[in-house]
Design a protein around this motif. Structure first.
Motif, PDB file in Angstrom:
ATOM      1  N   ILE A 263       0.831  -1.201   0.000  1.00 39.36           N
ATOM      2  CA  ILE A 263       0.000   0.000   0.000  1.00 39.36           C
ATOM      3  C   ILE A 263       0.869   1.257   0.000  1.00 39.36           C
ATOM      4  CG2 ILE A 263      -1.543   1.363   1.470  1.00 39.36           C
ATOM      5  CD1 ILE A 263      -2.980  -1.264   2.153  1.00 39.36           C
ATOM      6  N   THR A 264       1.942   1.256   0.779  1.00 37.13           N
ATOM      7  CA  THR A 264       2.833   2.416   0.829  1.00 37.13           C
ATOM      8  C   THR A 264       3.535   2.626  -0.512  1.00 37.13           C
ATOM      9  OG1 THR A 264       3.193   2.055   3.197  1.00 37.13           O
ATOM     10  CG2 THR A 264       4.746   3.500   2.061  1.00 37.13           C
ATOM     11  N   LEU A 265       4.005   1.545  -1.130  1.00 43.05           N
ATOM     12  CA  LEU A 265       4.644   1.663  -2.439  1.00 43.05           C
ATOM     13  C   LEU A 265       3.661   2.178  -3.489  1.00 43.05           C
ATOM     14  CD1 LEU A 265       6.839  -1.581  -2.565  1.00 43.05           C
ATOM     15  CD2 LEU A 265       7.631   0.793  -2.357  1.00 43.05           C
ATOM     16  N   HIS A 266       2.429   1.691  -3.435  1.00 44.21           N
ATOM     17  CA  HIS A 266       1.399   2.150  -4.361  1.00 44.21           C
ATOM     18  C   HIS A 266       1.167   3.652  -4.192  1.00 44.21           C
ATOM     19  CE1 HIS A 266      -2.730   2.997  -5.761  1.00 44.21           C
ATOM     20  NE2 HIS A 266      -2.548   1.991  -6.617  1.00 44.21           N
ATOM     21  N   PHE A 267       1.126   4.103  -2.949  1.00 47.42           N
ATOM     22  CA  PHE A 267       0.905   5.526  -2.689  1.00 47.42           C
ATOM     23  C   PHE A 267       2.046   6.370  -3.246  1.00 47.42           C
ATOM     24  CE2 PHE A 267       1.100   9.370  -0.038  1.00 47.42           C
ATOM     25  CZ  PHE A 267      -0.194   9.839  -0.202  1.00 47.42           C
ATOM     26  N   LEU A 268       3.278   5.940  -3.047  1.00 52.10           N
ATOM     27  CA  LEU A 268       4.434   6.696  -3.524  1.00 52.10           C
ATOM     28  C   LEU A 268       4.502   6.713  -5.049  1.00 52.10           C
ATOM     29  CD1 LEU A 268       7.211   5.540  -1.032  1.00 52.10           C
ATOM     30  CD2 LEU A 268       6.038   7.744  -1.065  1.00 52.10           C
ATOM     31  N   LEU A 269       4.138   5.593  -5.670  1.00 52.76           N
ATOM     32  CA  LEU A 269       4.289   5.479  -7.118  1.00 52.76           C
ATOM     33  C   LEU A 269       3.215   6.247  -7.875  1.00 52.76           C
ATOM     34  CD1 LEU A 269       6.030   4.099  -9.277  1.00 52.76           C
ATOM     35  CD2 LEU A 269       4.444   2.171  -9.231  1.00 52.76           C
ATOM     36  N   HIS A 270       1.953   6.126  -7.467  1.00 53.71           N
ATOM     37  CA  HIS A 270       0.891   6.782  -8.225  1.00 53.71           C
ATOM     38  C   HIS A 270      -0.300   7.200  -7.371  1.00 53.71           C
ATOM     39  CE1 HIS A 270      -0.754   7.931 -12.081  1.00 53.71           C
ATOM     40  NE2 HIS A 270      -1.865   7.259 -11.865  1.00 53.71           N
ATOM     41  N   GLY A 271      -0.450   6.584  -6.198  1.00 55.61           N
ATOM     42  CA  GLY A 271      -1.585   6.907  -5.354  1.00 55.61           C
ATOM     43  C   GLY A 271      -1.612   8.374  -4.956  1.00 55.61           C
ATOM     44  N   ILE A 272      -0.446   8.941  -4.682  1.00 55.52           N
ATOM     45  CA  ILE A 272      -0.385  10.343  -4.276  1.00 55.52           C
ATOM     46  C   ILE A 272      -0.891  11.260  -5.380  1.00 55.52           C
ATOM     47  CG2 ILE A 272       2.020  10.616  -5.022  1.00 55.52           C
ATOM     48  CD1 ILE A 272       2.411  12.527  -2.657  1.00 55.52           C
ATOM     49  N   HIS A 273      -0.697  10.858  -6.635  1.00 51.07           N
ATOM     50  CA  HIS A 273      -1.168  11.692  -7.746  1.00 51.07           C
ATOM     51  C   HIS A 273      -2.693  11.677  -7.838  1.00 51.07           C
ATOM     52  CE1 HIS A 273      -1.642  13.680 -11.518  1.00 51.07           C
ATOM     53  NE2 HIS A 273      -2.048  12.602 -12.152  1.00 51.07           N
ATOM     54  N   HIS A 274      -3.309  10.541  -7.569  1.00 50.61           N
ATOM     55  CA  HIS A 274      -4.764  10.494  -7.595  1.00 50.61           C
ATOM     56  C   HIS A 274      -5.360  11.139  -6.342  1.00 50.61           C
ATOM     57  CE1 HIS A 274      -6.361   8.286 -11.126  1.00 50.61           C
ATOM     58  NE2 HIS A 274      -5.066   8.073 -11.271  1.00 50.61           N
ATOM     59  N   TYR A 275      -4.615  11.119  -5.264  1.00 49.63           N
ATOM     60  CA  TYR A 275      -5.078  11.752  -4.032  1.00 49.63           C
ATOM     61  C   TYR A 275      -4.993  13.270  -4.133  1.00 49.63           C
ATOM     62  CZ  TYR A 275      -5.687  12.333   1.029  1.00 49.63           C
ATOM     63  OH  TYR A 275      -6.160  12.679   2.269  1.00 49.63           O
ATOM     64  N   LEU A 276      -3.921  13.771  -4.758  1.00 52.86           N
ATOM     65  CA  LEU A 276      -3.703  15.215  -4.937  1.00 52.86           C
ATOM     66  C   LEU A 276      -3.395  15.497  -6.405  1.00 52.86           C
ATOM     67  CD1 LEU A 276      -1.458  15.708  -1.784  1.00 52.86           C
ATOM     68  CD2 LEU A 276      -3.779  16.594  -2.045  1.00 52.86           C
ATOM     69  N   PRO A 277      -4.371  15.346  -7.294  1.00 55.05           N
ATOM     70  CA  PRO A 277      -4.106  15.402  -8.737  1.00 55.05           C
ATOM     71  C   PRO A 277      -3.679  16.767  -9.263  1.00 55.05           C
ATOM     72  CG  PRO A 277      -6.465  15.302  -8.326  1.00 55.05           C
ATOM     73  CD  PRO A 277      -5.785  15.068  -7.008  1.00 55.05           C
ATOM     74  N   MET A 278      -3.951  17.845  -8.512  1.00 53.02           N
ATOM     75  CA  MET A 278      -3.583  19.173  -9.001  1.00 53.02           C
ATOM     76  C   MET A 278      -2.294  19.694  -8.383  1.00 53.02           C
ATOM     77  SD  MET A 278      -5.885  19.472 -11.203  1.00 53.02           S
ATOM     78  CE  MET A 278      -5.594  21.143 -11.789  1.00 53.02           C
ATOM     79  N   ASP A 279      -1.554  18.843  -7.699  1.00 57.74           N
ATOM     80  CA  ASP A 279      -0.250  19.224  -7.151  1.00 57.74           C
ATOM     81  C   ASP A 279       0.729  19.353  -8.317  1.00 57.74           C
ATOM     82  OD1 ASP A 279       2.293  19.329  -6.038  1.00 57.74           O
ATOM     83  OD2 ASP A 279       1.782  18.013  -4.371  1.00 57.74           O
TER      84      ASP A 279
END
Length: 384
Positions: A263-279
């Motif tokens: 789950i942590t690797l998923h967040f670092l790889l692409h999850g963070i982009h879907h969580y904060l897409p306008m960053d």
């Protein structure tokens, strides 16, 4: 209909004053009816790019914001305007509707809710339109409600220590938030923080010279014609690689192991982009991550073309050039006004974020989505 009259606490403006002093990037005011709004701070976050707003700086936006052919604006767009009210037009400049009524609302264009019956249009994301991606998240209330991530604190350790179930994590990470506390929400909160943020211009600045050098190396053993064939073959191969990476690596959702490491690797790889897409600083790939992902492809290219090192190098350089085009396209789709062809691509990609993250994996093209049956359907047309 209730008419909002000028308040003693808010100033009045003339159209001439707006055109002269508030029609630039430094100070961007717009009007709608009798009201004057300061949307300068919203310019960088507008999904259509700041250029689209600046075309109407100092002018009335009633017609464009209510035009279903141009773009359907959700309630979020009107909420942003409500929060940006700074004054009213002077009585001499107050627009008079064609029906003769004195109210300065929307010239007969009704504001319709795109969230019927209080429920979001797209349950998977909790959003209705692209504008929702840029509505500031109430960080405190969001954390109290969902108990997922507090955007005031470094996100990495919260995900790592959260012990979230896979089901809960995927539901939350695909419901976009918008952070307005600074450039980017903190990820590591330490010396690693700069490595997680990359400005869009770093990509061409860093990799185009490397590509040029690689092409020069390939030219030592290949003719110009063969280099061109290999280079464009690499670009074509990249389009498939782009689709496969996005679908089968970045969106490994259904097959993601239900454990903290995955789950942590998923967040670092692409999850963070879907969580904060306008960053805007986490839209392109950091150089360190790019090197990790590119190294196997370098070896693969020279394994497939081991009979001719120069061919493998030229194909690889074409693929890397395709990646550069992809990363720049991805950034501009989120933050810039683009030509008409790319406007459709922009709508398509943002639909992947706010409507259906399980389809629409092509970023630079829909071609492979059509081939593999993951193309997003057209958005429903809504009248204003």
């Amino acid at each position: 209909m209730i008419t909002t009259m000028p308040s003693a606490n808010l100033p009045t403006f003339t159209l001439a004053e707006l055109a002269k002093n508030h029609s630039s990037k430094k100070s961007c005011y717009v009007t709608m009816g009798t009201k004057v709004y300061d949307i300068t701070e919203f310019l960088p976050d507008h999904p259509g790019g700041d250029d689209l707003i600046l075309d109407y700086a100092g002018k009335d936006i009633t017609e464009i914001i209510g035009d279903p052919q141009s773009h359907v604006h959700s309630d979020a767009a009107y909420e942003i305007l409500d929060e940006s009210l700074v004054g009213f037009l002077s009585s001499d400049d107050t627009p008079r509707p064609a029906n003769g009524s004195a109210n300065g609302s929307t010239n007969g264009v009704a504001k319709k809710s795109s969230v019927p019956n209080g429920k979001p249009t797209y349950e998977a994301t909790g959003m209705s339109t692209a504008e929702d991606l840029s509505v500031e998240t109430d960080i405190g209330n969001d954390f109290k409600t969902h108990k997922f991530i507090d955007l005031n604190k470094p996100m990495f350790m919260q995900v790592w220590r959260g012990r979230f179930s896979k089901e809960f994590y995927l539901k939350q990470v695909h419901r976009p938030r918008h952070y307005k506390g600074g450039d980017s929400a903190p990820l590591f909160g330490n010396f690693l923080e700069p490595l997680s943020k990359t400005a869009w211009w770093v990509v061409p600045t860093l990799w185009l010279p490397c590509i040029s050098y690689g092409v020069w190396m390939a030219s030592q053993g290949l003719s110009r014609e063969n280099i061109a064939i290999c280079f464009f073959s690499g670009i074509a191969i990249w389009t498939l690689v782009e689709y496969c990476l996005h679908r089968f690596l970045f969106h490994l959702d259904d097959y993601l192991p239900d454990n903290n490491v995955a789950i942590t690797l998923h967040f670092l790889l692409h999850g963070i982009h879907h969580y904060l897409p306008m960053d805007r600083y986490r839209l392109v790939m950091p150089p360190t991550l790019f090197i990790v992902l590119a190294t196997p492809f370098w070896k693969l290219a020279h394994t497939l073309f081991r009979s001719n090192w120069y061919v493998g190098t030229a194909v690889f350089c074409g693929g890397i050039f395709g990646y550069v085009c992809y990363d720049l396209t991805h950034y501009f789709l989120h933050h810039k006004k683009l030509p008409s062809f790319y406007q459709e691509l922009k709508k398509y990609h943002l639909q992947h974020h706010f409507a259906d993250y399980e389809n629409g994996f092509g970023v630079t093209s829909r071609f492979w989505d059509r081939v593999f049956g993951t193309e997003l359907p057209p958005l429903p047309q809504k009248s204003a």
